[in-house]
Design a protein around this motif. Structure first.
Motif, PDB file in Angstrom:
ATOM      1  N   ALA A 113       0.822  -1.204   0.000  1.00 41.00           N
ATOM      2  CA  ALA A 113       0.000   0.000   0.000  1.00 41.00           C
ATOM      3  C   ALA A 113       0.859   1.259   0.000  1.00 41.00           C
ATOM      4  CB  ALA A 113      -0.941  -0.003   1.197  1.00 41.00           C
ATOM      5  N   SER A 114       1.927   1.251   0.781  1.00 44.81           N
ATOM      6  CA  SER A 114       2.769   2.445   0.865  1.00 44.81           C
ATOM      7  C   SER A 114       3.584   2.656  -0.404  1.00 44.81           C
ATOM      8  CB  SER A 114       3.703   2.366   2.074  1.00 44.81           C
ATOM      9  OG  SER A 114       4.598   1.284   1.958  1.00 44.81           O
ATOM     10  N   HIS A 115       3.792   1.587  -1.164  1.00 43.41           N
ATOM     11  CA  HIS A 115       4.617   1.729  -2.364  1.00 43.41           C
ATOM     12  C   HIS A 115       3.988   2.658  -3.393  1.00 43.41           C
ATOM     13  CE1 HIS A 115       6.582   0.674  -6.202  1.00 43.41           C
ATOM     14  NE2 HIS A 115       7.632   0.526  -5.411  1.00 43.41           N
ATOM     15  N   VAL A 116       2.656   2.756  -3.431  1.00 43.07           N
ATOM     16  CA  VAL A 116       1.998   3.575  -4.457  1.00 43.07           C
ATOM     17  C   VAL A 116       1.844   5.033  -4.035  1.00 43.07           C
ATOM     18  CG1 VAL A 116       0.721   1.566  -5.270  1.00 43.07           C
ATOM     19  CG2 VAL A 116      -0.375   3.149  -3.661  1.00 43.07           C
ATOM     20  N   ILE A 117       2.213   5.356  -2.798  1.00 42.13           N
ATOM     21  CA  ILE A 117       2.087   6.744  -2.336  1.00 42.13           C
ATOM     22  C   ILE A 117       2.978   7.638  -3.189  1.00 42.13           C
ATOM     23  CG2 ILE A 117       2.527   8.320  -0.413  1.00 42.13           C
ATOM     24  CD1 ILE A 117       1.785   6.050   1.483  1.00 42.13           C
ATOM     25  N   GLY A 118       2.406   8.729  -3.646  1.00 35.53           N
ATOM     26  CA  GLY A 118       3.139   9.652  -4.502  1.00 35.53           C
ATOM     27  C   GLY A 118       2.739   9.590  -5.955  1.00 35.53           C
ATOM     28  N   LEU A 119       2.052   8.507  -6.342  1.00 30.40           N
ATOM     29  CA  LEU A 119       1.574   8.380  -7.715  1.00 30.40           C
ATOM     30  C   LEU A 119       0.224   9.077  -7.872  1.00 30.40           C
ATOM     31  CD1 LEU A 119       2.339   4.590  -8.348  1.00 30.40           C
ATOM     32  CD2 LEU A 119       3.763   6.563  -8.987  1.00 30.40           C
ATOM     33  N   ARG A 120      -0.153   9.351  -9.112  1.00 31.26           N
ATOM     34  CA  ARG A 120      -1.497   9.856  -9.385  1.00 31.26           C
ATOM     35  C   ARG A 120      -2.509   8.875  -8.819  1.00 31.26           C
ATOM     36  NH1 ARG A 120      -3.038  13.412 -13.338  1.00 31.26           N
ATOM     37  NH2 ARG A 120      -1.000  13.176 -14.337  1.00 31.26           N
ATOM     38  N   LEU A 121      -3.607   9.376  -8.235  1.00 32.23           N
ATOM     39  CA  LEU A 121      -4.528   8.523  -7.491  1.00 32.23           C
ATOM     40  C   LEU A 121      -5.078   7.378  -8.336  1.00 32.23           C
ATOM     41  CD1 LEU A 121      -6.062   7.870  -4.937  1.00 32.23           C
ATOM     42  CD2 LEU A 121      -7.763   9.593  -5.572  1.00 32.23           C
ATOM     43  N   THR A 122      -5.513   7.667  -9.561  1.00 30.16           N
ATOM     44  CA  THR A 122      -6.072   6.591 -10.384  1.00 30.16           C
ATOM     45  C   THR A 122      -5.021   5.540 -10.716  1.00 30.16           C
ATOM     46  OG1 THR A 122      -5.698   7.976 -12.338  1.00 30.16           O
ATOM     47  CG2 THR A 122      -7.922   7.961 -11.403  1.00 30.16           C
ATOM     48  N   GLU A 123      -3.800   5.983 -10.929  1.00 30.07           N
ATOM     49  CA  GLU A 123      -2.714   5.042 -11.200  1.00 30.07           C
ATOM     50  C   GLU A 123      -2.414   4.190  -9.970  1.00 30.07           C
ATOM     51  OE1 GLU A 123       2.071   5.166 -12.356  1.00 30.07           O
ATOM     52  OE2 GLU A 123       0.845   6.983 -12.548  1.00 30.07           O
ATOM     53  N   ALA A 124      -2.399   4.831  -8.810  1.00 33.17           N
ATOM     54  CA  ALA A 124      -2.121   4.109  -7.573  1.00 33.17           C
ATOM     55  C   ALA A 124      -3.198   3.075  -7.273  1.00 33.17           C
ATOM     56  CB  ALA A 124      -2.003   5.100  -6.420  1.00 33.17           C
ATOM     57  N   MET A 125      -4.472   3.497  -7.335  1.00 32.70           N
ATOM     58  CA  MET A 125      -5.562   2.583  -7.018  1.00 32.70           C
ATOM     59  C   MET A 125      -5.695   1.477  -8.054  1.00 32.70           C
ATOM     60  SD  MET A 125      -6.735   3.546  -4.107  1.00 32.70           S
ATOM     61  CE  MET A 125      -5.022   3.983  -3.794  1.00 32.70           C
ATOM     62  N   GLY A 126      -5.296   1.773  -9.286  1.00 34.28           N
ATOM     63  CA  GLY A 126      -5.362   0.760 -10.334  1.00 34.28           C
ATOM     64  C   GLY A 126      -4.529  -0.465 -10.042  1.00 34.28           C
ATOM     65  N   GLN A 127      -3.521  -0.312  -9.206  1.00 39.14           N
ATOM     66  CA  GLN A 127      -2.669  -1.449  -8.871  1.00 39.14           C
ATOM     67  C   GLN A 127      -3.360  -2.427  -7.926  1.00 39.14           C
ATOM     68  OE1 GLN A 127       1.465  -0.673  -8.121  1.00 39.14           O
ATOM     69  NE2 GLN A 127       1.418   1.275  -9.227  1.00 39.14           N
ATOM     70  N   PHE A 128      -4.487  -2.011  -7.344  1.00 39.39           N
ATOM     71  CA  PHE A 128      -5.193  -2.879  -6.401  1.00 39.39           C
ATOM     72  C   PHE A 128      -6.480  -3.461  -6.984  1.00 39.39           C
ATOM     73  CE2 PHE A 128      -2.961   0.344  -3.736  1.00 39.39           C
ATOM     74  CZ  PHE A 128      -1.922  -0.503  -3.368  1.00 39.39           C
ATOM     75  N   CYS A 129      -6.773  -3.156  -8.249  1.00 38.49           N
ATOM     76  CA  CYS A 129      -7.934  -3.777  -8.899  1.00 38.49           C
ATOM     77  C   CYS A 129      -7.564  -4.164 -10.336  1.00 38.49           C
ATOM     78  CB  CYS A 129      -9.159  -2.865  -8.854  1.00 38.49           C
ATOM     79  SG  CYS A 129      -8.903  -1.191  -9.420  1.00 38.49           S
ATOM     80  N   PRO A 130      -6.609  -5.072 -10.480  1.00 38.40           N
ATOM     81  CA  PRO A 130      -6.166  -5.474 -11.817  1.00 38.40           C
ATOM     82  C   PRO A 130      -7.129  -6.474 -12.461  1.00 38.40           C
ATOM     83  CG  PRO A 130      -5.010  -6.750 -10.170  1.00 38.40           C
ATOM     84  CD  PRO A 130      -5.880  -5.768  -9.419  1.00 38.40           C
ATOM     85  N   GLY A 131      -6.907  -6.704 -13.732  1.00 35.72           N
ATOM     86  CA  GLY A 131      -7.610  -7.763 -14.442  1.00 35.72           C
ATOM     87  C   GLY A 131      -9.113  -7.664 -14.355  1.00 35.72           C
TER      88      GLY A 131
END
Length: 218
Positions: A43-61
């Motif tokens: 979760a902390s790894h995506v901090i700093g990215l654009r929100l949609t890009e960050a959240m996209g990593q948690f709802c793939p496929g």
């Protein structure tokens, strides 16, 4: 002799002690939508990215259709109890000391413009920054756009600017822009990850940053 004319700070996890709050909001949002709940590191790894890009990593496929709802859920959980999130203790003193050296001070953040303006107003330190850039005006980190816009705005050569941040996204942005990078380990990414980006230095607190940076500001 002065080495830097522009000091750029990340916001979340660098000046604002918000990493745990953001991680919790991500986990709560994923739980609400019955998505796999990431651990703290993921979760902390995506901090700093654009929100949609960050959240996209948690709802793939097959979960990709949940992205808009996940973004909305994160925003709700993030706004809850946000008034409990504060600056790191030494933030104001560090900024005051840097400004006293007569250099430009700026922010480059993955936050939205509205979010940053709210946070600066709540913290009462907006006047300490000469300029700010967010993902509403720029490409997301680690693209160099934010830093390139800031160096152009101030008329400062890239090699005369230093980016201070708590994530690899910050340090890679600095490298891509031809700027110097300093990692601070009290935020989202650990020392090992920061070290892989080959910054000029890694510090562990804002007072330690001051000790490293102020002599280089003349």
């Amino acid at each position: 002799m002065r080495e830097f004319d522009l000091v750029v700070f990340d916001w979340d996890g660098t000046l604002m002690d918000s990493t745990a709050h953001i991680v919790n909001a991500i986990q709560q949002a994923c739980r609400e939508l019955a998505l796999p709940v990431p651990g703290r590191e993921a979760a902390s790894h995506v901090i700093g990215l654009r929100l949609t890009e960050a959240m996209g990593q948690f709802c793939p496929g097959e979960h990709a259709g949940k992205l808009p709802a996940l973004v909305d859920a994160f925003r709700r959980h993030y706004q809850a109890d946000l008034d409990r999130v504060t600056l790191f203790d030494a933030a104001r003193g560090t900024l005051d000391a840097i400004r006293a050296k007569g250099v430009f001070v700026a922010i480059a953040t993955g936050s939205s413009r509205a979010g940053l303006e709210r946070a600066l107003a709540a913290a009462g330190i907006a006047e300490l920054f000469d300029a700010t850039r967010t993902v509403d005006e720029c490409h997301s980190k680690p693209h160099p756009d934010m830093l390139l816009q800031l160096t152009d705005f101030f008329g400062v050569a890239a090699e005369r600017a230093v980016m201070v941040g708590d994530t690899s996204h910050d340090l890679l942005m600095a490298s891509h822009a031809g700027c110097h990078g300093v990692g601070i380990s009290h935020g989202a990414h650990d020392c090992a990850e920061l070290t892989r980006c080959q910054p000029r230095s890694i510090v562990h607190s804002l007072p330690e940053l001051s000790s490293w940076l102020l002599p280089r500001l003349g």
